[in-house]
Design a protein around this motif. Structure first.
Motif, PDB file in Angstrom:
ATOM      1  N   LEU A 104       0.829  -1.201   0.000  1.00  0.00           N
ATOM      2  CA  LEU A 104       0.000   0.000   0.000  1.00  0.00           C
ATOM      3  C   LEU A 104       0.860   1.247   0.000  1.00  0.00           C
ATOM      4  O   LEU A 104       0.563   2.214  -0.712  1.00  0.00           O
ATOM      5  N   LEU A 105       1.951   1.241   0.762  1.00  0.00           N
ATOM      6  CA  LEU A 105       2.837   2.396   0.791  1.00  0.00           C
ATOM      7  C   LEU A 105       3.389   2.693  -0.599  1.00  0.00           C
ATOM      8  O   LEU A 105       3.411   3.836  -1.043  1.00  0.00           O
ATOM      9  N   ALA A 106       3.815   1.666  -1.301  1.00  0.00           N
ATOM     10  CA  ALA A 106       4.351   1.858  -2.659  1.00  0.00           C
ATOM     11  C   ALA A 106       3.292   2.434  -3.588  1.00  0.00           C
ATOM     12  O   ALA A 106       3.579   3.293  -4.436  1.00  0.00           O
ATOM     13  N   THR A 107       2.052   1.983  -3.428  1.00  0.00           N
ATOM     14  CA  THR A 107       0.956   2.514  -4.247  1.00  0.00           C
ATOM     15  C   THR A 107       0.724   3.989  -3.949  1.00  0.00           C
ATOM     16  O   THR A 107       0.568   4.817  -4.861  1.00  0.00           O
ATOM     17  N   LEU A 108       0.705   4.352  -2.680  1.00  0.00           N
ATOM     18  CA  LEU A 108       0.458   5.739  -2.288  1.00  0.00           C
ATOM     19  C   LEU A 108       1.565   6.664  -2.774  1.00  0.00           C
ATOM     20  O   LEU A 108       1.310   7.828  -3.109  1.00  0.00           O
ATOM     21  N   LEU A 109       2.768   6.157  -2.836  1.00  0.00           N
ATOM     22  CA  LEU A 109       3.902   6.980  -3.294  1.00  0.00           C
ATOM     23  C   LEU A 109       3.870   7.241  -4.799  1.00  0.00           C
ATOM     24  O   LEU A 109       4.695   8.004  -5.310  1.00  0.00           O
ATOM     25  N   GLN A 110       2.925   6.616  -5.498  1.00  0.00           N
ATOM     26  CA  GLN A 110       2.769   6.873  -6.932  1.00  0.00           C
ATOM     27  C   GLN A 110       1.961   8.134  -7.221  1.00  0.00           C
ATOM     28  O   GLN A 110       1.787   8.512  -8.378  1.00  0.00           O
ATOM     29  N   HIS A 111       1.474   8.802  -6.177  1.00  0.00           N
ATOM     30  CA  HIS A 111       0.706  10.039  -6.385  1.00  0.00           C
ATOM     31  C   HIS A 111       1.533  11.025  -7.211  1.00  0.00           C
ATOM     32  O   HIS A 111       2.719  11.249  -6.927  1.00  0.00           O
ATOM     33  N   VAL A 150      -2.788   3.264  10.091  1.00  0.00           N
ATOM     34  CA  VAL A 150      -2.166   4.494  10.596  1.00  0.00           C
ATOM     35  C   VAL A 150      -0.642   4.399  10.477  1.00  0.00           C
ATOM     36  O   VAL A 150       0.029   5.383  10.150  1.00  0.00           O
ATOM     37  N   ALA A 151      -0.080   3.237  10.732  1.00  0.00           N
ATOM     38  CA  ALA A 151       1.363   3.056  10.564  1.00  0.00           C
ATOM     39  C   ALA A 151       1.776   3.315   9.121  1.00  0.00           C
ATOM     40  O   ALA A 151       2.807   3.964   8.857  1.00  0.00           O
ATOM     41  N   THR A 152       0.981   2.841   8.172  1.00  0.00           N
ATOM     42  CA  THR A 152       1.305   3.029   6.755  1.00  0.00           C
ATOM     43  C   THR A 152       1.168   4.497   6.365  1.00  0.00           C
ATOM     44  O   THR A 152       1.995   5.030   5.598  1.00  0.00           O
ATOM     45  N   ALA A 153       0.144   5.184   6.890  1.00  0.00           N
ATOM     46  CA  ALA A 153      -0.013   6.610   6.620  1.00  0.00           C
ATOM     47  C   ALA A 153       1.152   7.412   7.201  1.00  0.00           C
ATOM     48  O   ALA A 153       1.641   8.365   6.582  1.00  0.00           O
ATOM     49  N   THR A 154       1.605   7.016   8.381  1.00  0.00           N
ATOM     50  CA  THR A 154       2.755   7.687   8.998  1.00  0.00           C
ATOM     51  C   THR A 154       4.007   7.460   8.171  1.00  0.00           C
ATOM     52  O   THR A 154       4.807   8.380   7.955  1.00  0.00           O
ATOM     53  N   ALA A 155       4.162   6.240   7.677  1.00  0.00           N
ATOM     54  CA  ALA A 155       5.309   5.927   6.818  1.00  0.00           C
ATOM     55  C   ALA A 155       5.255   6.717   5.521  1.00  0.00           C
ATOM     56  O   ALA A 155       6.302   7.091   4.971  1.00  0.00           O
ATOM     57  N   LEU A 156       4.046   6.988   5.025  1.00  0.00           N
ATOM     58  CA  LEU A 156       3.921   7.796   3.805  1.00  0.00           C
ATOM     59  C   LEU A 156       4.472   9.198   4.015  1.00  0.00           C
ATOM     60  O   LEU A 156       5.189   9.728   3.154  1.00  0.00           O
ATOM     61  N   THR A 157       4.156   9.791   5.154  1.00  0.00           N
ATOM     62  CA  THR A 157       4.700  11.121   5.445  1.00  0.00           C
ATOM     63  C   THR A 157       6.225  11.085   5.468  1.00  0.00           C
ATOM     64  O   THR A 157       6.899  11.909   4.827  1.00  0.00           O
TER      65      THR A 157
END
Length: 259
Positions: A104-111, A150-157
């Motif tokens: 999921l983190l990798a997907t979010l970083l594609q923004h 929440v951990a994944t959202a924090t990692a995204l930041t």
């Protein structure tokens, strides 16, 4: 409103003048960051983590660079509130109890915002409530627990900040973290882990409270307005030239001295 209620001469509305000169009206604090934190011996990144993350890069020599890195606390806060755990992740405890979902983190970083070169700024139009709903939908589809989400959202930041440094800043010796996110030890640890060899310190280590920084910054900007000093940074906002920011609103006195 402030001038009317207090009777005090007030400087306000800093963004429009920069926008009139072709800029985005943000970020506004690089002028102040340069005054307070420039170090002739080190390349410094002043990383604010409010709702949105934004960095001011202060090279030991040469021109500064500043831009919004992406979501700061905005996504984390929205998810924590959704799960009924409060308004924010106090001390990063919810993220610390979860596990980052790498997929999921990798997907979010594609923004696309993360690939956009500076000058750039962002806000709720990109990372507000609709974005949080989409992240939540993807997390649920992957069967993530509230803590994992929440951990994944924090990692995204943390990851988006580190990626911005890698992609757009030539070199960083030290990161000074400020804003509400600086009080989240889980977020700070994630950021430090993604920046090996870089010192990551809080604003308090430099003798200032994160809770006071915005007030200090706008006091300095207001003083610059009264003194006729341009306080935008065209390299950061995209403006065509330096301009004097703000509007001067008289207070109750019939005569007020404006230097």
């Amino acid at each position: 409103v402030i001038a009317e209620r207090t009777g005090v001469l007030t400087v306000a509305d800093f963004r429009p003048r920069d926008m009139a000169a072709g800029g985005q009206g943000a970020p506004l604090v690089p002028f102040v960051d340069a005054l307070l934190f420039h170090d002739p011996a080190r390349d410094i990144a002043v990383q604010n983590i409010g709702g949105i993350g934004n960095v001011t890069w202060l090279p030991r020599e040469g021109a500064l660079c500043a831009f919004d890195t992406g979501p700061g606390n905005m996504l984390i806060d929205a998810l924590v509130a959704h799960y009924g755990r409060g308004m924010f992740d106090r001390d990063g405890e919810m993220a610390a109890a979860g596990r980052v979902d790498a997929t999921l983190l990798a997907t979010l970083l594609q923004h696309p915002y993360f690939r956009q070169p500076p000058p750039k700024s962002t806000g709720r139009e990109c990372f507000g409530a609709p974005y949080a709903c989409e992240v939540l939908r993807q997390a649920q589809a992957r069967g993530l627990s509230p803590e994992d989400t929440v951990a994944t959202a924090t990692a995204l930041t943390a990851a988006s900040i580190a990626r911005a440094y890698r992609d757009f800043l030539p070199h960083v010796d030290e990161v000074i973290v400020c804003g509400g996110g600086s009080y989240n030890p889980t977020l700070r640890a994630m950021l430090a882990a993604r920046l090996p060899g870089v010192a990551v310190v809080t604003l308090e280590a430099r003798g200032m409270s994160s809770e006071a920084k915005e007030a200090v910054a706008f006091a300095v900007l207001g003083h610059a307005t009264l003194c006729g000093v341009p306080a935008n940074v065209p390299a950061a906002t995209g403006a065509s030239r330096p301009v004097i920011l703000g509007k001067i609103v008289p207070g109750a006195a019939r005569r007020e001295f404006v230097p």
